[in-house]
Scaffold this motif. Sequence first.
Motif, mmCIF file in Angstrom:
data_model
loop_
_atom_site.group_PDB
_atom_site.id
_atom_site.type_symbol
_atom_site.label_atom_id
_atom_site.label_comp_id
_atom_site.label_asym_id
_atom_site.label_seq_id
_atom_site.Cartn_x
_atom_site.Cartn_y
_atom_site.Cartn_z
ATOM 1 N N LEU A 21 0.861 -1.187 0.000
ATOM 2 C CA LEU A 21 0.000 0.000 0.000
ATOM 3 C C LEU A 21 0.897 1.236 0.000
ATOM 4 O O LEU A 21 1.902 1.280 0.721
ATOM 5 C CB LEU A 21 -0.904 0.020 1.230
ATOM 6 N N PRO A 22 0.552 2.251 -0.796
ATOM 7 C CA PRO A 22 1.424 3.424 -0.885
ATOM 8 C C PRO A 22 1.448 4.238 0.406
ATOM 9 O O PRO A 22 0.414 4.409 1.064
ATOM 10 C CB PRO A 22 0.809 4.230 -2.034
ATOM 11 N N ARG A 48 -2.404 1.437 -5.275
ATOM 12 C CA ARG A 48 -3.378 2.511 -5.056
ATOM 13 C C ARG A 48 -4.815 2.015 -5.196
ATOM 14 O O ARG A 48 -5.729 2.493 -4.511
ATOM 15 C CB ARG A 48 -3.102 3.647 -6.039
ATOM 16 N N GLU A 49 -5.009 1.050 -6.099
ATOM 17 C CA GLU A 49 -6.366 0.565 -6.367
ATOM 18 C C GLU A 49 -6.944 -0.192 -5.169
ATOM 19 O O GLU A 49 -8.163 -0.376 -5.064
ATOM 20 C CB GLU A 49 -6.363 -0.335 -7.602
ATOM 21 N N ARG A 50 -6.112 -0.618 -4.228
ATOM 22 C CA ARG A 50 -6.578 -1.369 -3.055
ATOM 23 C C ARG A 50 -7.100 -0.452 -1.952
ATOM 24 O O ARG A 50 -7.819 -0.909 -1.059
ATOM 25 C CB ARG A 50 -5.440 -2.222 -2.475
ATOM 26 N N ILE A 51 -6.759 0.828 -1.994
ATOM 27 C CA ILE A 51 -7.077 1.724 -0.873
ATOM 28 C C ILE A 51 -8.586 1.916 -0.745
ATOM 29 O O ILE A 51 -9.271 2.266 -1.704
ATOM 30 C CB ILE A 51 -6.400 3.096 -1.068
ATOM 31 N N THR A 52 -9.084 1.678 0.447
ATOM 32 C CA THR A 52 -10.498 1.933 0.747
ATOM 33 C C THR A 52 -10.677 3.047 1.778
ATOM 34 O O THR A 52 -11.730 3.684 1.831
ATOM 35 C CB THR A 52 -11.186 0.671 1.285
ATOM 36 N N HIS A 53 -9.645 3.276 2.624
ATOM 37 C CA HIS A 53 -9.757 4.254 3.698
ATOM 38 C C HIS A 53 -8.423 4.976 3.913
ATOM 39 O O HIS A 53 -7.365 4.474 3.509
ATOM 40 C CB HIS A 53 -10.166 3.585 5.021
ATOM 41 N N PHE A 54 -8.526 6.124 4.558
ATOM 42 C CA PHE A 54 -7.358 6.853 5.050
ATOM 43 C C PHE A 54 -7.478 6.938 6.572
ATOM 44 O O PHE A 54 -8.558 7.193 7.103
ATOM 45 C CB PHE A 54 -7.299 8.273 4.484
ATOM 46 N N PHE A 55 -6.360 6.714 7.271
ATOM 47 C CA PHE A 55 -6.300 6.930 8.707
ATOM 48 C C PHE A 55 -5.449 8.172 8.955
ATOM 49 O O PHE A 55 -4.326 8.265 8.461
ATOM 50 C CB PHE A 55 -5.673 5.741 9.429
ATOM 51 N N ILE A 56 -5.997 9.104 9.726
ATOM 52 C CA ILE A 56 -5.303 10.355 10.028
ATOM 53 C C ILE A 56 -5.029 10.409 11.531
ATOM 54 O O ILE A 56 -5.963 10.360 12.338
ATOM 55 C CB ILE A 56 -6.140 11.576 9.591
ATOM 56 N N ALA A 80 -11.416 7.980 7.438
ATOM 57 C CA ALA A 80 -12.168 8.540 6.317
ATOM 58 C C ALA A 80 -12.165 7.545 5.178
ATOM 59 O O ALA A 80 -11.165 6.874 4.922
ATOM 60 C CB ALA A 80 -11.548 9.853 5.855
ATOM 61 N N LYS A 81 -13.297 7.416 4.493
ATOM 62 C CA LYS A 81 -13.304 6.635 3.267
ATOM 63 C C LYS A 81 -12.389 7.322 2.252
ATOM 64 O O LYS A 81 -12.247 8.551 2.250
ATOM 65 C CB LYS A 81 -14.724 6.518 2.726
ATOM 66 N N VAL A 118 -2.771 -1.948 6.424
ATOM 67 C CA VAL A 118 -2.417 -0.524 6.447
ATOM 68 C C VAL A 118 -0.983 -0.345 5.971
ATOM 69 O O VAL A 118 -0.130 -1.226 6.104
ATOM 70 C CB VAL A 118 -2.564 0.081 7.865
ATOM 71 N N SER A 119 -0.726 0.828 5.412
ATOM 72 C CA SER A 119 0.623 1.194 5.024
ATOM 73 C C SER A 119 1.388 1.677 6.247
ATOM 74 O O SER A 119 0.789 1.971 7.285
ATOM 75 C CB SER A 119 0.584 2.319 3.986
ATOM 76 N N PRO A 120 2.705 1.788 6.166
ATOM 77 C CA PRO A 120 3.431 2.497 7.230
ATOM 78 C C PRO A 120 2.949 3.941 7.315
ATOM 79 O O PRO A 120 2.392 4.496 6.359
ATOM 80 C CB PRO A 120 4.893 2.420 6.767
ATOM 81 N N TRP A 121 3.173 4.560 8.483
ATOM 82 C CA TRP A 121 2.772 5.951 8.661
ATOM 83 C C TRP A 121 3.642 6.874 7.806
ATOM 84 O O TRP A 121 4.818 6.606 7.571
ATOM 85 C CB TRP A 121 2.889 6.375 10.126
ATOM 86 N N SER A 122 3.038 7.951 7.395
ATOM 87 C CA SER A 122 3.779 8.987 6.669
ATOM 88 C C SER A 122 4.671 9.761 7.633
ATOM 89 O O SER A 122 4.665 9.530 8.845
ATOM 90 C CB SER A 122 2.804 9.961 6.015
#
Length: 345
Positions: A21-22, A48-56, A80-81, A118-122
Amino acid sequence: YLNCSAGVASAGNGMAVVGDLPVPQNICISNITCDSFRISWDMTELGRERITHFFIDLNKKENQDSNKFKHKEIPTKLVAKAVPLPMTVRGHWFLSPRTEYTVSVQTAAKKPDGEYDVSPWSEIVQFCTADYSLLHLNQLLQKAELVSGRMLPFSVFYRNQQEALLHPDRCRHLLPAVKDDSGSHGSPISGKLRGIFFSCNTEFNTGEPPQDSPYGPHRFQIRADLLFNLSTNIYFGDFYCMYTSYHYVILVLAPAGSGGDAFCRGRLPLLDRSGNAFLTCRAETDGSLSFCHAQDVILEVIYTEPVDVTLGSVTRVSGHQLMSLSTANAKKDPSCKVCNISAGR
């Protein structure tokens, strides 16, 4: 936009960090208000096509003077979706004005069993929320008008202080100083506007300034028309209380065209000099000016320009020194329904 009542999650079981995941990069925060901001970032195409949500992950930046006006803890993750960027994050119940925050983001893919990859944190970026806007201040103004009460006449502005004024030969003027942090945390005048603090409230049974003082035994008095006249603009600055039943309204008096007037214009609601609910100046038929103040709120008046002390007089306060009633750097009660609005306190 993301209104953060949409969902809150916390790190824990059921989340697997994966490498396909990016990771969000080059995070950009913009359009910051007292209770919202816009966020965007770059992502690679891989996964990118796998992403369903963002965690902030949003956290109040720790510092010794961290304000305690709202909740002590920020939700660990806002969910967030996946939507097109940028998106707006809005939540008055966890964002305070004039407060520094840190934020980082990770992408997530929801699995059929309801758990997430989940991806690693930014990287972590920092930003600071803004002051109240005119919209927020007008909401405070409307609340203050509801409790201001009837108008009483007065004739002098006064300021109580610990020290007697210096001799006019050595110090002829009271000079403006930067306003302290009392009142609403989002007030755009705290720590920024320069002015001189005055009072004007009177005792209803005598029509005179009160005998007691929260600021010291010395009182400087000056005729009301020397500070407030037809060439003076009046602005609404704040409305607050300090865990008590009585409320304070901060007003700013600025001679038209002055530096203080320029500061207030566009930042604070401009009041009708002769027809507002707090402090009025009216021209009478004989050419004189008459003045009234609201009875049911305590007015804190800030005059933005130097004041010639030879135009007034100094007396000693005859009553008690009630230092516990001082509002110096006083913190607003965030739970009061009378003087709070649905934005960061």
